[in-house]
Design a protein around this motif. Structure first.
Motif, PDB file in Angstrom:
ATOM      1  N   ALA A 251       0.856  -1.039  -0.144  1.00  0.00           N
ATOM      2  CA  ALA A 251       0.033  -0.185   0.019  1.00  0.00           C
ATOM      3  C   ALA A 251       0.698   1.412  -0.080  1.00  0.00           C
ATOM      4  O   ALA A 251       0.703   2.300  -0.705  1.00  0.00           O
ATOM      5  CB  ALA A 251      -0.963  -0.080   1.147  1.00  0.00           C
ATOM      6  N   ARG A 254       2.127   1.752  -3.350  1.00  0.00           N
ATOM      7  CA  ARG A 254       1.351   2.434  -4.421  1.00  0.00           C
ATOM      8  C   ARG A 254       0.656   3.855  -3.730  1.00  0.00           C
ATOM      9  O   ARG A 254      -0.423   4.418  -4.446  1.00  0.00           O
ATOM     10  CB  ARG A 254      -0.046   1.553  -4.446  1.00  0.00           C
ATOM     11  CG  ARG A 254       0.318   0.305  -4.764  1.00  0.00           C
ATOM     12  CD  ARG A 254      -0.875  -0.705  -5.234  1.00  0.00           C
ATOM     13  NE  ARG A 254      -1.982  -0.760  -4.119  1.00  0.00           N
ATOM     14  CZ  ARG A 254      -1.572  -2.050  -3.380  1.00  0.00           C
ATOM     15  NH1 ARG A 254      -0.791  -2.945  -3.760  1.00  0.00           N
ATOM     16  NH2 ARG A 254      -2.282  -2.127  -2.369  1.00  0.00           N
ATOM     17  N   LYS A 255       1.388   4.082  -2.595  1.00  0.00           N
ATOM     18  CA  LYS A 255       0.772   5.646  -1.965  1.00  0.00           C
ATOM     19  C   LYS A 255      -0.815   5.641  -1.755  1.00  0.00           C
ATOM     20  O   LYS A 255      -1.616   6.347  -2.158  1.00  0.00           O
ATOM     21  CB  LYS A 255       0.861   6.846  -3.082  1.00  0.00           C
ATOM     22  CG  LYS A 255       2.660   6.912  -3.208  1.00  0.00           C
ATOM     23  CD  LYS A 255       2.607   8.157  -4.028  1.00  0.00           C
ATOM     24  CE  LYS A 255       4.294   8.245  -4.323  1.00  0.00           C
ATOM     25  NZ  LYS A 255       4.636   9.515  -4.856  1.00  0.00           N
ATOM     26  N   GLN A 256      -1.338   4.294  -1.085  1.00  0.00           N
ATOM     27  CA  GLN A 256      -2.845   4.252  -0.633  1.00  0.00           C
ATOM     28  C   GLN A 256      -2.504   3.898   0.671  1.00  0.00           C
ATOM     29  O   GLN A 256      -1.701   3.560   1.309  1.00  0.00           O
ATOM     30  CB  GLN A 256      -3.039   2.968  -1.419  1.00  0.00           C
ATOM     31  CG  GLN A 256      -3.277   3.169  -3.169  1.00  0.00           C
ATOM     32  CD  GLN A 256      -3.857   2.056  -3.716  1.00  0.00           C
ATOM     33  OE1 GLN A 256      -4.104   1.008  -3.284  1.00  0.00           O
ATOM     34  NE2 GLN A 256      -4.314   2.337  -4.931  1.00  0.00           N
TER      35      GLN A 256
END
Length: 271
Positions: A251, A254-256
């Motif tokens: 995460a 993915r910069k989530q």
């Protein structure tokens, strides 16, 4: 170009973490070099001060997971010895060696000091930070325990502040770090070198033998940071091979938000 540079100027050595592309993340080679430097100067009675800093507008972004990449989320086979344990314990050895230095240890922080970098700062006798510096222990937000640094953060900041840092993963600006007790002084970004030289002059009035003896007395007074190197290494290795670290690091890449972060940003676990 060496990832760890040593410059000797009289009675002062400057140790520079030197891999700006990774914001000076702690590679295996960097950890070994730090440890060897600590062993080398331990008996150097001519050396009075060690300055630890980082190159390229960063202090240290934490541990490099490059050599661990294939182990993320991968459980061990039955009977297999986990190489992650020895690797992680090696960083614990560095932290213990830094706190045991007989010389004065000054951290000159410019930019981020994250995770393992935060731990390095906690080993110092004196810390100077620029206004743009930021400090955090974000490991738990990635599904990992801040295992090796935890005793040193606790020892430096006390139980209440250490729990806030280590369990929240929040970031602190330089002034907040000063108020927390992590940093001794905050200076303008362009003034770090000048203030460092003034600091060296101030502490340079102390006799080297007296400094070493005083540091030993202070360690005896409060006690050294608890030695949890083996337990911490096992906890880190187990977590890195587990599902939380795999999900959290993916995460982050993915910069989530991690899957356990609720839509409101709180700690509600996703189901």
């Amino acid at each position: 170009m060496s990832e760890f540079q040593v410059i000797r100027q009289g009675t002062v050595e400057r140790w520079t973490l030197n891999h700006p592309a990774s914001r000076n993340a702690l590679s295996d080679a960097m950890v070994v070099a730090l440890f060897e430097a600590c062993l080398r100067v331990r008996q150097d009675t001519d050396l009075r001060t060690v300055v630890l800093t980082g190159a390229g507008g960063a202090f240290c972004a934490g541990g490099s997971l490059g050599s661990f990449a294939q182990a993320i989320g991968q459980p061990l086979q039955p009977g297999e010895t986990d190489p992650l344990i020895a690797a992680n314990r090696g960083f614990g050895d560095v932290l213990h060696a830094l706190t045991a230095l007989p010389q004065l240890l000054i951290c000159a922080v410019d930019g981020p000091a994250m995770g393992g970098g935060f731990g390095l700062v906690c080993c110092a006798d004196h810390v100077i930070a620029t206004q743009r510096s930021v400090f955090a222990t974000p490991e738990v937000t990635l599904g990992l325990p801040p295992a090796q640094i935890a005793p040193f953060v606790w020892h430096r900041l006390g139980d209440r502040a250490a729990r806030e840092c280590l369990l929240s993963g929040r970031s602190y600006g330089a002034q907040q770090a000063f108020e927390l007790g992590l940093v001794n002084g905050v200076v303008a970004d362009e003034a770090l070198e000048d203030v460092l030289q003034d600091t060296l002059l101030t502490f340079g009035r102390a006799a080297p033998g007296a400094t070493a003896a005083t540091k030993q007395l202070l360690l005896r007074l409060r006690g050294a940071a608890p030695d949890l190197r083996e337990e911490a290494a096992r906890a880190f290795a187990s977590a890195l091979r587990g599902p939380e670290a795999a999900a959290g690091l993916a995460a982050f890449a993915r910069k989530q938000p991690a899957p356990w972060v609720g839509s409101d940003g709180g700690g509600r676990r996703a189901v």
